[in-house]
Enzyme design. Structure first.
Site, PDB file in Angstrom:
ATOM      1  N   ARG A 123      10.756   2.988   0.630  1.00  0.00           N
ATOM      2  CA  ARG A 123      10.535   2.939  -0.695  1.00  0.00           C
ATOM      3  C   ARG A 123      11.027   4.259  -1.502  1.00  0.00           C
ATOM      4  NH1 ARG A 123       4.300   3.063   1.247  1.00  0.00           N
ATOM      5  NH2 ARG A 123       5.307   4.537   2.180  1.00  0.00           N
ATOM      6  N   SER A 175      -0.207   1.037   2.024  1.00  0.00           N
ATOM      7  CA  SER A 175      -1.508   0.158   2.348  1.00  0.00           C
ATOM      8  C   SER A 175      -2.608   1.387   2.041  1.00  0.00           C
ATOM      9  CB  SER A 175      -1.638   0.004   3.808  1.00  0.00           C
ATOM     10  OG  SER A 175      -0.746  -1.219   4.298  1.00  0.00           O
TER      11      SER A 175
END
Ligand code: PNS
Length: 165
Positions: A91, A129
């Site tokens: 990311r 998450s």
């Protein structure tokens, strides 16, 4: 036939994971999505619950995706499955140090196994998450970051935790 192992905690699977899997399918013929133990993380969902959510999100890919779980070293699992590479998503720059460290350790453990990194879509750059669980725990709307099933499972899990306190 090029096969990649996409390992992770998937606690739970997010749109960011699904984005990496979609991109991975442009590169590999088949991806084995494998739940492995990350000793640094205490998980919210059981392995069975995580498999159930992965199956729901990935059903449309049929035999190009397999879902599995294992315990132990990732490189041993990759060798056992005779896969061609490890697939990991990247990311932001903040992921780099951890991913670099893990890829180099895996290479030291087995020099024949390569790690392939794919960049996540800009839309998912901040999702994880962990941050999704934190928002969901306190009633935040995460509906555009997870599938409808995962959203429901998060609500159920946190509601059950509230009543058991
Ligand atoms: O989704 P995550 O938590 O970032 O995934 C990390 C995971 C599960 C891929 C990593 O912890 C892992 O590979 N665990 C298995 C043990 C292992 O082989 N560790 C890497 C070498 S030290």
């Amino acid at each position: 036939m090029k096969v990649a192992i996409y390992p992770g905690s998937f606690d739970p699977v997010t749109m960011g994971h699904l984005d990496i899997i979609e991109r991975g399918l442009d590169v590999f013929d088949k991806i084995i999505v494998t739940i492995l133990c990350n000793p640094a993380k205490k998980t919210l969902f059981t392995v069975e619950e995580r498999i159930f959510m992965l199956k729901d999100s990935l059903a449309k890919y049929n035999d190009r995706i397999e879902i599995d779980s294992s315990y132990g070293l990732l490189v041993d699992y990759v060798a056992k499955r005779k896969a061609d590479a490890i697939l990991r998503g990247m990311r932001a720059v903040s992921d780099f140090e951890y991913e670099f460290q893990m890829a180099l350790m895996n290479r030291k453990l087995n020099r024949d196994i390569q790690t392939v990194f794919l960049m996540t879509g800009l839309r998912w750059i901040f999702t994880s998450s962990s941050i999704i669980k934190e928002a969901a725990r306190f009633g935040g709307d995460v509906s555009d970051m997870v599938s409808p099933l995962v959203e429901k499972k998060l609500k159920e899990k946190f509601a059950a935790m509230k009543t058991s306190v």
